[in-house]
Design an enzyme around this catalytic site. Structure first.
Site, mmCIF file in Angstrom:
data_model
loop_
_atom_site.group_PDB
_atom_site.id
_atom_site.type_symbol
_atom_site.label_atom_id
_atom_site.label_comp_id
_atom_site.label_asym_id
_atom_site.label_seq_id
_atom_site.Cartn_x
_atom_site.Cartn_y
_atom_site.Cartn_z
ATOM 1 N N LYS A 182 -19.587 -3.611 12.260
ATOM 2 C CA LYS A 182 -18.496 -3.357 13.398
ATOM 3 C C LYS A 182 -17.645 -2.169 12.771
ATOM 4 C CE LYS A 182 -14.680 -5.172 15.990
ATOM 5 N NZ LYS A 182 -13.610 -4.329 15.347
ATOM 6 N N GLU A 258 -12.180 -6.624 0.555
ATOM 7 C CA GLU A 258 -11.715 -5.584 0.047
ATOM 8 C C GLU A 258 -10.615 -4.879 0.726
ATOM 9 O OE1 GLU A 258 -10.523 -2.290 -1.179
ATOM 10 O OE2 GLU A 258 -12.162 -1.302 -0.024
ATOM 11 N N CYS A 292 -6.852 2.754 -0.319
ATOM 12 C CA CYS A 292 -6.242 1.636 -0.631
ATOM 13 C C CYS A 292 -6.018 1.821 -2.179
ATOM 14 C CB CYS A 292 -7.359 0.475 -0.398
ATOM 15 S SG CYS A 292 -8.775 0.808 -0.659
ATOM 16 N N GLU A 388 2.051 -1.961 0.990
ATOM 17 C CA GLU A 388 1.160 -0.700 1.423
ATOM 18 C C GLU A 388 1.644 0.206 2.555
ATOM 19 O OE1 GLU A 388 -3.587 -0.094 0.749
ATOM 20 O OE2 GLU A 388 -3.037 -1.527 2.186
#
Length: 484
Positions: A182, A258, A292, A388
């Site tokens: 996806k 992840e 990330c 983050e």
């Protein structure tokens, strides 16, 4: 799908490139204008893709024919390489990545992941002899076989879509799995472009790879809960990763995650501060900070704070920002107005809480640009130091000694990456105490197709790339038989 202008792509289901009943626009982040259209798959298309993957796994020899898999991966690598300029255009227009970045992590480096697994597969042993044992006077030979995990649902994030797609597809296919991939809703066209190459330029059997684009939350939920899916691999935010893990638990699917990071760069008092400034500024602005593993917390000795801050601020001023089509520009826009608003909101709240804005902190139009930003006087427990940002924002924190630096670096729910700069022996000693899955010492580059990548703590489960990435998609079976 209605007639449109701009780039248009199709889904890949059961070996066929097909349209959906609806489409949605993909926005060029550099202009804010429509770049193209992607099919908006619904539950019917997702069900068809999963059924095709299940059938291909259960009824073809894909899972057992390593020679076919190696040949198909070789074909895919060739197709990606031969069509790299088309993929480059899609990456710039759809993702907002700079042309400069497509020679590396945005495009050309990920293509080599496919080459790596195509080359690894012929020499990889899927069986391991464990010798004989004597039980009740008889000898028994035991061995371990590694088998494909089954049907894999792969869901990727928007920031490095080619890297994320190929780091899942290549090892899953090498292992013998079938895949439903996806695309990220914000950057679907490049992933669908890869699907076209699979359909048109490889011998990958129908149903082995299926690629969807969708804005539907229900499609993702179906992929993570469907009983015909054996494994889920996801790259994205930690909150979504937690939801996926919970959803997959109902059928005890294997899960690879992840997730996010809030990585720290520890600067020792004997480090090369000019190198630190350069590495920090350009890493922090890589793809507008939408990575990330970027080291966004810069930990500096209290006695060297002002000197290092001045150097980082000066280097941030040297980062060329602008139209990603311009090959001289290093940093382009954020992916969307929504993401830019999130970044600006976090910076504004940090300043309101007492942080000092050294530079940056401004929106730039048209498009979704945000200037490279540096904050000091930051509380290590504050939102801006713990969460983050996913934007070009660095925070500087101070420490008193090496143990204090390690404590602050580990003061995070995340553990994806990090860096240490300084005397090598001292830096390595500190590196081994920082709880992260990857770590750079004095600018060392770990990121490559043959090296595992992943995190500790809430940065995820499992590893991508390297032999370890292949083994994520393998099940272990032990077999024994009596021998004379």
């Amino acid at each position: 799908m209605p007639a449109t202008t701009g780039v248009t792509k199709r889904l890949l289901i059961d070996g066929q490139l097909v349209e959906a009943q609806q489409s949605y626009p993909s926005i060029n982040p550099a202009t804010g204008e429509i770049y193209g259209y992607a099919p908006d798959a619904g539950l019917a298309e997702a069900e068809a893709a999963i059924a095709a993957a299940r059938k291909a796994f259960d009824t073809t020899d894909w899972a057992t024919n390593a020679e076919l898999r190696a040949r198909c991966l070789d074909q895919l690598h060739r197709a990606l390489s031969d069509n790299v300029e088309h993929l480059r255009d899609l990456t710039v227009g759809d993702v907002g990545a700079t042309r400069m970045s497509t020679s590396g992590a945005q495009l050309e480096t990920p293509i080599e992941i496919v080459r790596y697994y195509a080359d690894l597969l012929p020499g990889y042993s899927f069986s391991e002899d464990r010798g004989t044992i004597e039980v009740r006077g008889a000898n028994h030979l035991r061995w371990v076989e590694k088998e494909a995990a089954g049907v894999v649902a792969a869901i990727i994030a928007y920031n490095y879509p080619t890297q994320l797609a190929l780091a899942k597809l290549a090892p899953a296919l090498a292992a013998g799995c079938t895949v439903v991939l996806k695309a990220a809703p914000d950057t679907p066209l490049i992933t669908l472009g890869i699907a076209e190459l699979i359909a048109e330029h490889t011998d990958i059997p129908p149903g082995v790879v299926n690629v969807l684009s969708s804005t539907s939350v229900e499609v993702g939920e179906l992929m993570t809960t469907h009983p015909d899916v054996d494994m889920v691999t996801f790259t994205g935010s930690t909150p979504v990763g937690k939801k996926i893990m919970a959803a997959a638990s109902g059928t005890l699917k294997r899960v690879f995650l992840e997730l996010g990071g809030k990585s720290a760069a520890i600067v020792l008092d004997d480090a090369d501060f000019d190198m630190v400034a350069m590495m920090s500024a350009f890493a922090g602005c890589s793809h507008a900070g939408q990575g990330c593993a970027i080291t966004t917390r810069i930990l500096v000795p209290s006695s060297k704070h002002d000197e290092i801050v001045d150097k980082i601020a000066a280097m941030l001023g040297n980062v060329s920002v602008g139209d990603p089509e311009d090959p001289t520009k290093y940093m382009g826009p954020l992916v969307s107005a929504r993401q830019r608003d999130k970044v600006a909101g976090m910076v504004d709240r940090a300043v309101a809480a007492g942080a000092k804005l050294v530079c940056g902190g401004e929106k730039v139009d048209p498009g979704f640009f945000y200037t490279p930003t540096l904050l000091t006087n930051v509380d290590p427990d504050s939102e801006i130091a713990q969460e983050e940002v996913f934007g070009p924002v660095l925070v500087v924190l101070t420490y008193e000694d090496d143990d204090d630096a390690v404590r602050i670096a580990n003061n995070s729910a995340y553990g994806l990456s990090g860096a240490v700069y300084g005397n090598e022996e001292r830096a390595l000693a500190i590196a081994r105490k920082v709880r992260t899955g990857t770590l750079s010492v004095n600018g060392g580059m770990y990121f490559a197709p043959d090296v595992p990548f992943g995190g500790y703590k809430q940065s995820g489960l499992g590893r991508e790339m390297g032999p370890e990435g292949l083994e994520e998609f393998l099940q272990i079976k032990t077999i024994a038989k009596p021998v004379a």
